[in-house]
Design a protein around this motif. Sequence first.
Motif, PDB file in Angstrom:
ATOM      1  N   LYS A  24       0.866  -1.193   0.000  1.00  0.00           N
ATOM      2  CA  LYS A  24       0.000   0.000   0.000  1.00  0.00           C
ATOM      3  C   LYS A  24       0.891   1.228   0.000  1.00  0.00           C
ATOM      4  CE  LYS A  24      -4.322  -1.480   0.738  1.00  0.00           C
ATOM      5  NZ  LYS A  24      -5.389  -1.216  -0.176  1.00  0.00           N
ATOM      6  N   PHE A  25       0.410   2.303  -0.627  1.00  0.00           N
ATOM      7  CA  PHE A  25       1.139   3.562  -0.588  1.00  0.00           C
ATOM      8  C   PHE A  25       0.968   4.196   0.788  1.00  0.00           C
ATOM      9  CE2 PHE A  25       0.495   3.181  -5.180  1.00  0.00           C
ATOM     10  CZ  PHE A  25       1.781   3.453  -5.632  1.00  0.00           C
ATOM     11  N   SER A  26       1.998   4.854   1.267  1.00  0.00           N
ATOM     12  CA  SER A  26       1.903   5.571   2.537  1.00  0.00           C
ATOM     13  C   SER A  26       1.002   6.790   2.349  1.00  0.00           C
ATOM     14  CB  SER A  26       3.293   6.031   2.990  1.00  0.00           C
ATOM     15  OG  SER A  26       3.792   7.032   2.111  1.00  0.00           O
ATOM     16  N   GLU A  27       0.465   7.297   3.443  1.00  0.00           N
ATOM     17  CA  GLU A  27      -0.369   8.508   3.379  1.00  0.00           C
ATOM     18  C   GLU A  27       0.424   9.679   2.809  1.00  0.00           C
ATOM     19  OE1 GLU A  27      -3.691   9.271   3.769  1.00  0.00           O
ATOM     20  OE2 GLU A  27      -3.843   7.092   3.795  1.00  0.00           O
ATOM     21  N   ALA A  28       1.700   9.781   3.191  1.00  0.00           N
ATOM     22  CA  ALA A  28       2.553  10.866   2.683  1.00  0.00           C
ATOM     23  C   ALA A  28       2.704  10.764   1.172  1.00  0.00           C
ATOM     24  CB  ALA A  28       3.916  10.846   3.373  1.00  0.00           C
ATOM     25  N   ALA A  29       2.922   9.550   0.661  1.00  0.00           N
ATOM     26  CA  ALA A  29       3.055   9.359  -0.786  1.00  0.00           C
ATOM     27  C   ALA A  29       1.735   9.685  -1.488  1.00  0.00           C
ATOM     28  CB  ALA A  29       3.496   7.939  -1.104  1.00  0.00           C
ATOM     29  N   LEU A  30       0.612   9.219  -0.929  1.00  0.00           N
ATOM     30  CA  LEU A  30      -0.698   9.481  -1.530  1.00  0.00           C
ATOM     31  C   LEU A  30      -1.030  10.966  -1.567  1.00  0.00           C
ATOM     32  CD1 LEU A  30      -2.783   6.563  -0.003  1.00  0.00           C
ATOM     33  CD2 LEU A  30      -2.204   6.882  -2.430  1.00  0.00           C
ATOM     34  N   ASN A  31      -0.530  11.716  -0.592  1.00  0.00           N
ATOM     35  CA  ASN A  31      -0.814  13.154  -0.532  1.00  0.00           C
ATOM     36  C   ASN A  31       0.239  14.007  -1.231  1.00  0.00           C
ATOM     37  OD1 ASN A  31      -3.306  13.048   0.890  1.00  0.00           O
ATOM     38  ND2 ASN A  31      -2.153  12.478   2.713  1.00  0.00           N
ATOM     39  N   ASP A  32       1.263  13.369  -1.790  1.00  0.00           N
ATOM     40  CA  ASP A  32       2.288  14.110  -2.524  1.00  0.00           C
ATOM     41  C   ASP A  32       1.650  14.759  -3.752  1.00  0.00           C
ATOM     42  OD1 ASP A  32       4.712  15.172  -3.236  1.00  0.00           O
ATOM     43  OD2 ASP A  32       5.655  13.266  -3.758  1.00  0.00           O
ATOM     44  N   THR A  33       2.162  15.910  -4.129  1.00  0.00           N
ATOM     45  CA  THR A  33       1.588  16.689  -5.215  1.00  0.00           C
ATOM     46  C   THR A  33       2.440  16.606  -6.481  1.00  0.00           C
ATOM     47  OG1 THR A  33       0.678  18.226  -3.593  1.00  0.00           O
ATOM     48  CG2 THR A  33       0.768  18.990  -5.859  1.00  0.00           C
ATOM     49  N   GLY A  39      -0.534  22.302 -15.872  1.00  0.00           N
ATOM     50  CA  GLY A  39       0.073  23.095 -14.810  1.00  0.00           C
ATOM     51  C   GLY A  39      -0.670  23.054 -13.492  1.00  0.00           C
ATOM     52  N   ASP A  40      -1.719  22.253 -13.407  1.00  0.00           N
ATOM     53  CA  ASP A  40      -2.479  22.128 -12.165  1.00  0.00           C
ATOM     54  C   ASP A  40      -1.780  21.152 -11.215  1.00  0.00           C
ATOM     55  OD1 ASP A  40      -4.504  23.789 -13.215  1.00  0.00           O
ATOM     56  OD2 ASP A  40      -5.480  22.070 -14.164  1.00  0.00           O
ATOM     57  N   ASN A  41      -2.029  21.318  -9.925  1.00  0.00           N
ATOM     58  CA  ASN A  41      -1.517  20.373  -8.929  1.00  0.00           C
ATOM     59  C   ASN A  41      -2.526  19.246  -8.745  1.00  0.00           C
ATOM     60  OD1 ASN A  41       0.855  21.763  -8.323  1.00  0.00           O
ATOM     61  ND2 ASN A  41      -0.196  23.081  -6.864  1.00  0.00           N
ATOM     62  N   ILE A  42      -2.004  18.044  -8.530  1.00  0.00           N
ATOM     63  CA  ILE A  42      -2.849  16.884  -8.284  1.00  0.00           C
ATOM     64  C   ILE A  42      -2.089  15.928  -7.363  1.00  0.00           C
ATOM     65  CG2 ILE A  42      -2.039  15.705 -10.386  1.00  0.00           C
ATOM     66  CD1 ILE A  42      -4.933  14.534 -10.633  1.00  0.00           C
ATOM     67  N   THR A  43      -2.811  15.309  -6.440  1.00  0.00           N
ATOM     68  CA  THR A  43      -2.161  14.362  -5.525  1.00  0.00           C
ATOM     69  C   THR A  43      -2.086  12.979  -6.174  1.00  0.00           C
ATOM     70  OG1 THR A  43      -4.239  13.679  -4.480  1.00  0.00           O
ATOM     71  CG2 THR A  43      -3.050  15.572  -3.477  1.00  0.00           C
ATOM     72  N   LEU A  44      -1.183  12.171  -5.661  1.00  0.00           N
ATOM     73  CA  LEU A  44      -1.097  10.792  -6.141  1.00  0.00           C
ATOM     74  C   LEU A  44      -2.421  10.080  -5.915  1.00  0.00           C
ATOM     75  CD1 LEU A  44       0.525   8.438  -7.340  1.00  0.00           C
ATOM     76  CD2 LEU A  44       1.251   7.886  -5.004  1.00  0.00           C
ATOM     77  N   LYS A  45      -3.055  10.339  -4.784  1.00  0.00           N
ATOM     78  CA  LYS A  45      -4.355   9.717  -4.490  1.00  0.00           C
ATOM     79  C   LYS A  45      -5.362  10.027  -5.602  1.00  0.00           C
ATOM     80  CE  LYS A  45      -6.184   9.647  -0.281  1.00  0.00           C
ATOM     81  NZ  LYS A  45      -6.719  10.194   0.974  1.00  0.00           N
ATOM     82  N   ASP A  46      -5.400  11.280  -6.045  1.00  0.00           N
ATOM     83  CA  ASP A  46      -6.328  11.665  -7.114  1.00  0.00           C
ATOM     84  C   ASP A  46      -5.924  11.071  -8.459  1.00  0.00           C
ATOM     85  OD1 ASP A  46      -8.001  13.034  -5.378  1.00  0.00           O
ATOM     86  OD2 ASP A  46      -7.011  14.959  -5.723  1.00  0.00           O
ATOM     87  N   ILE A  47      -4.613  10.978  -8.705  1.00  0.00           N
ATOM     88  CA  ILE A  47      -4.133  10.344  -9.939  1.00  0.00           C
ATOM     89  C   ILE A  47      -4.614   8.894  -9.980  1.00  0.00           C
ATOM     90  CG2 ILE A  47      -2.076   9.506 -11.154  1.00  0.00           C
ATOM     91  CD1 ILE A  47      -0.622  12.049 -10.077  1.00  0.00           C
ATOM     92  N   GLU A 111      -1.005   8.763 -19.287  1.00  0.00           N
ATOM     93  CA  GLU A 111      -1.266   9.914 -18.418  1.00  0.00           C
ATOM     94  C   GLU A 111       0.079  10.426 -17.904  1.00  0.00           C
ATOM     95  OE1 GLU A 111      -4.352  11.217 -17.862  1.00  0.00           O
ATOM     96  OE2 GLU A 111      -5.009   9.745 -19.345  1.00  0.00           O
ATOM     97  N   HIS A 112       0.261  11.745 -17.924  1.00  0.00           N
ATOM     98  CA  HIS A 112       1.567  12.325 -17.607  1.00  0.00           C
ATOM     99  C   HIS A 112       1.497  13.289 -16.422  1.00  0.00           C
ATOM    100  CE1 HIS A 112       3.368  10.708 -21.235  1.00  0.00           C
ATOM    101  NE2 HIS A 112       2.225  10.998 -21.836  1.00  0.00           N
ATOM    102  N   TYR A 113       2.497  13.145 -15.532  1.00  0.00           N
ATOM    103  CA  TYR A 113       2.593  14.010 -14.363  1.00  0.00           C
ATOM    104  C   TYR A 113       4.067  14.309 -14.080  1.00  0.00           C
ATOM    105  CZ  TYR A 113      -2.154  12.385 -14.012  1.00  0.00           C
ATOM    106  OH  TYR A 113      -3.453  12.085 -14.312  1.00  0.00           O
ATOM    107  N   PHE A 114       4.293  15.514 -13.609  1.00  0.00           N
ATOM    108  CA  PHE A 114       5.643  15.997 -13.319  1.00  0.00           C
ATOM    109  C   PHE A 114       5.869  15.962 -11.816  1.00  0.00           C
ATOM    110  CE2 PHE A 114       8.531  19.643 -12.513  1.00  0.00           C
ATOM    111  CZ  PHE A 114       9.617  19.235 -13.275  1.00  0.00           C
ATOM    112  N   MET A 115       7.000  15.378 -11.414  1.00  0.00           N
ATOM    113  CA  MET A 115       7.346  15.291  -9.995  1.00  0.00           C
ATOM    114  C   MET A 115       8.102  16.569  -9.614  1.00  0.00           C
ATOM    115  SD  MET A 115       8.459  11.264  -9.800  1.00  0.00           S
ATOM    116  CE  MET A 115       8.900  11.349  -8.081  1.00  0.00           C
TER     117      MET A 115
END
Length: 163
Positions: A24-33, A39-47, A111-115
């Motif tokens: 399972k992903f940690s809460e911190a990882a899931l809430n990472d942006t 150019g919008d922000n999105i959390t891993l949880k939402d991804i 689907e593409h996201y920038f860290m």
Amino acid sequence: MKNLKYVALLLITIFSCNSQVPHKFSEAALNDTFKTLKGDNITLKDILNTQKGKTIVIDIWASWCSDCIKGMPKVKALQDAHPEAAYIFLSLDKTQDAWARGIKKYNVQGEHYFMSSGKASPFGAFVNIDWIPRYMVVDSDGNIKLYKAIEADDKKIKQSLIK
């Protein structure tokens, strides 16, 4: 000499048992942006929620990474063999412009996201990125089915995609 073999075997057993792979992903990882292409922000949880119910292949890459680029034909072959899976690409590029150019130049489909924070992010720390490309597989229930592979044609990826 015999005792050395037993000691070595014992140490190998101890260290291999302590290297737990998370499921399972940690809460911190899931809430990472992360940043979207817009150019919008999105959390891993939402991804992950955008692909709810699907098996997800996560590809951590960068357009400057020669191993990532050399591996793109293998990624495309994986996508052709498993079109039912969702493919999420998380970029460790240094800039968003380089990231966007790389997607276009190498025709990366998914689907593409920038860290934004790169490896120093909560997600980067959770995944312990020591090499890219890095592949993960998340099952349709959101569990990490495969924590680490570094080749897109790794048999563990293919096995993880079979239901």
